[in-house]
Write a protein that holds these residues in place. Structure first.
Motif, short mmCIF file in Angstrom:
data_model
loop_
_atom_site.label_atom_id
_atom_site.label_comp_id
_atom_site.label_asym_id
_atom_site.label_seq_id
_atom_site.Cartn_x
_atom_site.Cartn_y
_atom_site.Cartn_z
N HIS A 1 -0.46 -53.82 20.18
CA HIS A 1 -1.14 -53.08 21.11
C HIS A 1 -1.65 -53.28 22.44
CE1 HIS A 1 -1.74 -49.13 18.41
NE2 HIS A 1 -1.15 -49.89 17.66
N GLY A 2 -1.20 -54.43 22.97
CA GLY A 2 -1.68 -54.98 24.35
C GLY A 2 -0.60 -54.65 25.27
N ALA B 1 -7.42 -57.51 15.92
CA ALA B 1 -8.09 -57.55 17.40
C ALA B 1 -9.42 -56.96 17.27
CB ALA B 1 -7.06 -56.35 18.04
N ASP B 2 -10.12 -56.90 18.43
CA ASP B 2 -11.50 -56.47 18.36
C ASP B 2 -11.67 -55.01 17.95
OD1 ASP B 2 -12.59 -58.76 19.02
OD2 ASP B 2 -12.49 -58.15 21.35
N SER B 3 -12.40 -54.63 16.95
CA SER B 3 -12.53 -53.44 16.38
C SER B 3 -13.60 -53.34 15.28
CB SER B 3 -11.19 -52.90 15.60
OG SER B 3 -11.06 -51.86 14.87
N ARG B 4 -14.20 -52.33 14.96
CA ARG B 4 -14.99 -52.32 13.96
C ARG B 4 -14.16 -52.40 12.38
NH1 ARG B 4 -14.79 -46.89 11.58
NH2 ARG B 4 -14.06 -45.52 13.19
N ARG B 5 -12.91 -52.42 12.51
CA ARG B 5 -12.09 -52.59 11.28
C ARG B 5 -11.50 -54.09 11.10
NH1 ARG B 5 -10.40 -47.96 14.00
NH2 ARG B 5 -11.09 -45.94 13.12
N PHE C 1 -2.26 -56.56 16.49
CA PHE C 1 -2.66 -57.47 17.54
C PHE C 1 -2.88 -56.93 18.93
CE2 PHE C 1 -0.80 -59.82 14.14
CZ PHE C 1 -1.68 -61.07 13.68
N VAL C 2 -3.86 -57.60 19.71
CA VAL C 2 -3.90 -56.98 21.10
C VAL C 2 -3.90 -58.36 21.91
CG1 VAL C 2 -5.32 -55.94 22.77
CG2 VAL C 2 -4.99 -54.85 20.51
N ASN C 3 -2.86 -58.58 22.58
CA ASN C 3 -2.89 -59.70 23.65
C ASN C 3 -3.14 -60.87 23.07
OD1 ASN C 3 -2.02 -57.85 25.57
ND2 ASN C 3 -4.08 -57.24 26.41
N GLU C 4 -2.73 -61.26 21.81
CA GLU C 4 -3.26 -62.56 20.98
C GLU C 4 -2.25 -63.65 21.56
OE1 GLU C 4 -5.35 -64.86 18.37
OE2 GLU C 4 -5.67 -62.39 18.52
N PRO C 5 -2.77 -64.87 21.91
CA PRO C 5 -2.03 -65.92 22.54
C PRO C 5 -0.98 -66.17 21.24
CG PRO C 5 -4.16 -66.38 22.73
CD PRO C 5 -4.49 -65.18 21.82
N ILE C 6 0.12 -66.35 21.51
CA ILE C 6 1.33 -66.32 20.61
C ILE C 6 1.13 -67.53 19.48
CG2 ILE C 6 2.81 -67.94 22.00
CD1 ILE C 6 4.30 -64.93 20.20
N GLU C 7 0.48 -68.74 19.91
CA GLU C 7 0.51 -69.71 18.87
C GLU C 7 -0.71 -69.12 17.84
OE1 GLU C 7 0.02 -70.19 22.05
OE2 GLU C 7 1.61 -71.52 22.57
N SER C 8 -1.80 -68.61 18.33
CA SER C 8 -2.70 -67.89 17.28
C SER C 8 -2.29 -66.90 16.59
CB SER C 8 -4.00 -67.52 18.23
OG SER C 8 -4.76 -66.78 17.48
N LEU C 9 -1.48 -66.26 17.23
CA LEU C 9 -0.71 -64.87 16.23
C LEU C 9 0.14 -65.46 15.11
CD1 LEU C 9 0.89 -61.59 17.43
CD2 LEU C 9 2.39 -63.17 16.42
N LEU D 1 5.78 -47.62 18.46
CA LEU D 1 4.65 -46.84 17.99
C LEU D 1 4.17 -46.16 19.27
CD1 LEU D 1 2.26 -47.38 15.30
CD2 LEU D 1 1.56 -46.95 17.68
N LEU D 2 4.24 -44.73 19.25
CA LEU D 2 3.57 -43.99 20.22
C LEU D 2 2.18 -43.67 19.96
CD1 LEU D 2 6.65 -41.68 21.29
CD2 LEU D 2 6.16 -43.95 22.10
N ASP D 3 1.34 -43.90 20.83
CA ASP D 3 -0.14 -43.67 20.47
C ASP D 3 -0.81 -43.01 21.73
OD1 ASP D 3 -2.38 -43.77 19.19
OD2 ASP D 3 -2.47 -46.10 19.19
N SER D 4 -2.03 -42.41 21.16
CA SER D 4 -2.79 -41.90 22.40
C SER D 4 -3.24 -43.06 23.52
CB SER D 4 -3.98 -41.36 22.08
OG SER D 4 -3.69 -40.49 21.06
N PRO D 5 -3.49 -42.79 24.83
CA PRO D 5 -4.20 -43.53 25.74
C PRO D 5 -5.32 -44.31 25.33
CG PRO D 5 -3.37 -41.72 27.01
CD PRO D 5 -3.48 -41.36 25.28
N ALA D 6 -5.41 -45.65 25.93
CA ALA D 6 -6.58 -46.47 25.15
C ALA D 6 -7.91 -45.89 25.72
CB ALA D 6 -6.38 -48.00 25.60
N GLU D 7 -8.83 -46.04 24.47
CA GLU D 7 -10.31 -45.58 24.99
C GLU D 7 -11.15 -47.09 24.99
OE1 GLU D 7 -11.38 -41.98 22.65
OE2 GLU D 7 -9.77 -41.24 23.28
N ALA D 8 -11.94 -47.12 23.95
CA ALA D 8 -12.79 -48.34 23.66
C ALA D 8 -11.97 -49.29 23.29
CB ALA D 8 -13.99 -47.88 22.69
N TYR D 9 -11.20 -48.93 22.33
CA TYR D 9 -10.42 -49.81 21.86
C TYR D 9 -8.78 -49.44 21.84
CZ TYR D 9 -14.32 -51.60 19.13
OH TYR D 9 -15.71 -52.06 19.06
N ARG D 10 -7.71 -50.36 21.96
CA ARG D 10 -6.48 -49.83 21.86
C ARG D 10 -5.98 -49.48 20.42
NH1 ARG D 10 -3.40 -52.85 26.37
NH2 ARG D 10 -5.01 -53.45 27.48
#
Length: 202
Positions: free
Chosen positions: A81-82, A30-34, A58-66, A120-129
């Motif tokens: 994460h989406g 997904a979009d990230s510096r990593r 992944f974040v909201n990746e189209p299923i075929e692409s995923l 997976l329990l995570d913190s609320p989203a900020e710049a990235y999920r």
């Protein structure tokens, strides 16, 4: 305690995490510096022992692409994460780790709708999920309705607080990215310290 080191971008860092005792390594698509390419992930994965599980984030990746990326990268698990729906999860032929941002107890009600390998329990989203380095209120995860055997904890974890987090939440695994970095790069000392702390008392 299963330990996942996320945001791996090189063979060297992957090997370093494995030598320190990581059970899973995460590749971010997904979009990230990593972010890495599927080909990069495949090259790294081929250099690591088979027992170390490779996870694609992944974040909201189209299923075929995923599904194409899963095949190319040789992934063992899919971490979502989406805003993926329960039906989306059912369409994936690999074990799924579904991430949920936790700001209140109401956020945990969604878990019952999803059939997946781990939650997976995570913190609320900020710049990235995900990968933002902030913790949420762990007491929110104390609900007895959540199966501990299926629960991963993420968000703001590092070597100094991971034992406290494990004590409060009793997850089966922990997931870390920014908590083992120095100036945006994976730090071998922090990786080793984190894994040692997470597995202490096993």
């Amino acid at each position: 305690m299963i330990v996942k080191i996320c945001g791996i971008q090189s063979v060297e860092t992957g090997r370093m995490a494995v030598e320190a005792g990581a059970d899973m390594i995460g590749f971010v698509f997904a979009d990230s510096r990593r972010k890495v390419s599927p080909e990069q992930a495949a090259r790294i994965g081929k250099e690591l022992p088979a027992q170390v599980k490779k996870v694609g984030v992944f974040v909201n990746e189209p299923i075929e692409s995923l599904l194409d990326i899963v095949e190319t990268a040789g992934l063992d698990y899919i971490q979502l994460h989406g805003d993926e729906t329960p039906d989306y999860v059912k369409a994936i032929n690999k074990p799924v780790i579904k991430a949920f941002s936790v700001a209140s107890e109401d956020d945990l009600k969604q878990l019952a709708d999803y059939q997946c390998e781990y939650y997976l329990l995570d913190s609320p989203a900020e710049a990235y999920r995900g990968g933002n380095g902030t913790a949420f209120d762990w007491s929110l995860a104390s609900s007895e309705a959540i199966s501990r055997e299926k629960l991963f904890l993420a968000g703001g974890l590092h070597s100094e607080n991971v034992q406290q987090a494990i004590g409060e939440v009793s997850p089966v695994g922990v997931d870390v990215s920014s908590g083992v970095e120095t100036e945006g790069q994976k730090d071998p000392i922090k990786i080793k310290q984190f894994i040692t702390a997470a597995k202490r008392g096993q």
